[in-house]
Design an enzyme around this catalytic site. Sequence first.
Site, short mmCIF file in Angstrom:
data_model
loop_
_atom_site.label_atom_id
_atom_site.label_comp_id
_atom_site.label_asym_id
_atom_site.label_seq_id
_atom_site.Cartn_x
_atom_site.Cartn_y
_atom_site.Cartn_z
N GLN A 1 0.83 -1.21 0.00
CA GLN A 1 0.00 0.00 0.00
C GLN A 1 0.86 1.26 0.00
OE1 GLN A 1 -2.13 0.54 3.69
NE2 GLN A 1 -3.82 1.61 2.69
N GLU B 1 -10.06 -1.74 4.34
CA GLU B 1 -8.94 -2.04 5.26
C GLU B 1 -9.46 -2.12 6.69
OE1 GLU B 1 -5.66 0.71 5.11
OE2 GLU B 1 -4.56 -0.35 6.66
C1 FAD Z 1 1.37 -1.02 11.68
C2 FAD Z 1 1.31 0.06 10.64
C3 FAD Z 1 1.35 -0.30 9.29
C4 FAD Z 1 1.30 0.70 8.32
N1 FAD Z 1 1.34 0.32 7.00
C5 FAD Z 1 1.26 1.26 6.05
C6 FAD Z 1 1.29 0.89 4.67
O1 FAD Z 1 1.43 -0.30 4.32
N2 FAD Z 1 1.18 1.84 3.75
C7 FAD Z 1 1.03 3.17 4.07
O2 FAD Z 1 0.89 3.98 3.16
N3 FAD Z 1 1.03 3.56 5.37
C8 FAD Z 1 1.14 2.64 6.37
N4 FAD Z 1 1.15 3.02 7.68
C9 FAD Z 1 1.20 4.43 7.99
C10 FAD Z 1 -0.03 4.96 8.64
O3 FAD Z 1 -1.11 4.93 7.78
C11 FAD Z 1 0.37 6.34 9.11
O4 FAD Z 1 1.15 6.08 10.27
C12 FAD Z 1 -0.77 7.19 9.45
O5 FAD Z 1 -1.31 7.65 8.25
C13 FAD Z 1 -0.35 8.34 10.37
O6 FAD Z 1 0.65 9.11 9.75
P1 FAD Z 1 2.01 9.57 10.50
O7 FAD Z 1 2.63 8.36 11.10
O8 FAD Z 1 2.78 10.38 9.55
O9 FAD Z 1 1.52 10.44 11.73
P2 FAD Z 1 1.20 11.99 11.76
O10 FAD Z 1 0.19 12.35 10.72
O11 FAD Z 1 2.47 12.76 11.77
O12 FAD Z 1 0.53 12.11 13.18
C14 FAD Z 1 1.31 12.01 14.39
C15 FAD Z 1 0.40 12.33 15.55
O13 FAD Z 1 -0.11 13.67 15.44
C16 FAD Z 1 -1.51 13.66 15.50
N5 FAD Z 1 -2.03 14.68 14.57
C17 FAD Z 1 -1.79 14.75 13.24
N6 FAD Z 1 -2.42 15.83 12.72
C18 FAD Z 1 -3.07 16.44 13.73
C19 FAD Z 1 -3.90 17.58 13.81
N7 FAD Z 1 -4.18 18.35 12.76
N8 FAD Z 1 -4.42 17.90 15.01
C20 FAD Z 1 -4.15 17.14 16.12
N9 FAD Z 1 -3.37 16.04 16.09
C21 FAD Z 1 -2.85 15.69 14.92
C22 FAD Z 1 -1.94 12.26 15.08
O14 FAD Z 1 -3.21 11.91 15.63
C23 FAD Z 1 -0.83 11.41 15.65
O15 FAD Z 1 -1.05 11.12 17.00
C24 FAD Z 1 1.20 2.07 8.69
C25 FAD Z 1 1.17 2.40 10.03
C26 FAD Z 1 1.23 1.42 11.01
C27 FAD Z 1 1.18 1.84 12.45
#
Ligand code: FAD
Length: 302
Positions: free
Chosen positions: A127, A245
């Site tokens: 993905q 998903e």
């Molecule tokens: C086990 C696992 C498997 C995954 N596999 C895939 C995959 O195969 N393909 C893929 O594309 N992605 C994958 N992901 C990624 C996942 O979809 C992302 O982690 C998710 O979209 C969150 O993005 P980020 O980690 O950049 O967090 P961020 O967007 O940086 O967020 C970090 C924190 O800030 C908070 N936050 C963000 N924006 C705001 C706001 N405006 N106001 C208040 N709080 C906020 C969030 O709630 C979170 O707690 C996976 C994640 C996990 C944990």
Amino acid sequence: MNNRETFRAETRAWLDENCPPEMRRPGDVAWGGRTARFSSDDQKLWMERMANKGWTVPTWPRDCGGAGLSKEEAAVLAQEMRELGCRTPLNSFGIMMLGPVVLQYGTEEQKRKFLPPIARGEIRWCQGYSEPGAGSDLANVQCRAVREGDDYVVNGQKIWTSEAHLSDWIFCLVRTNTQVAKHDGISFLLIDMADPGVEATPTPLISGESIFCQTFFDDVRVPVENRIGEENAGWTIAKRLLEHERNSMSTGAGSRSANAKRKRRTLIDDARTALDTPEGKLPDADLRDRIARVEPPTVALG
Ligand SMILES: Cc1cc2nc3c(=O)[nH]c(=O)nc-3n(C[C@H](O)[C@H](O)[C@H](O)COP(=O)(O)OP(=O)(O)OC[C@H]3O[C@@H](n4cnc5c(N)ncnc54)[C@H](O)[C@@H]3O)c2cc1C
């Protein structure tokens, strides 16, 4: 016997005859792919037998690798598999996520090209959604796809791509228009990981495991026919895929959660047997509370 009972009896007989004994115990589920690794010959045999029957994706149409079962028939199949303890024969992002949106939004040609290899466990998908600047704010994807003749030329980066290094193809959100509101300039592209310019680099975790990758695209040429849906209409498809998903995760399609459910079931059954309460009413209030915490909705406890 009515049709449903006939189907149930035939299904049970087929499963009983074809599910190897080792596959009637909890354990690893096959994820398929060109470089698939099987934990045993029986695991491979079980996947192949179920795929030949169309039962790795029972409700998909026959010409897409399924068995064309109704929802009711698929529920009977699932019940009978549970009864016999049959392991899920194949699991994948193709089955859980991509397949359902190709069935909904793909052309007939795309369905016949992409779905049967998923059903047979031949092609493994990953993905390509998240990017360093597009996680929670997923519509901010910047991975760029520029149209050149019959191809898109893709440049950019994805992050947290689970098991990309073990996958054959990737479904990707790419930006095809930068001049409109961010949700309106995204397209949904299917990219062969073997294409020149695609590179998946595993990210080592503190545990020593590397299940996530960073995936890079450097002038990757992708035929326009690999786009699902209209250009710039990818956001609708992206959201629909996320629904599938979430549903798969919550219904326990993943191997770990399926096994966890079976263990919870066993815990409840053991508790009942130990307390000799055939009608399911446990006299021990503390035990009732503890079981309710792991299995609240389905058991009448008191
Ligand atoms: C086990 C696992 C498997 C995954 N596999 C895939 C995959 O195969 N393909 C893929 O594309 N992605 C994958 N992901 C990624 C996942 O979809 C992302 O982690 C998710 O979209 C969150 O993005 P980020 O980690 O950049 O967090 P961020 O967007 O940086 O967020 C970090 C924190 O800030 C908070 N936050 C963000 N924006 C705001 C706001 N405006 N106001 C208040 N709080 C906020 C969030 O709630 C979170 O707690 C996976 C994640 C996990 C944990």
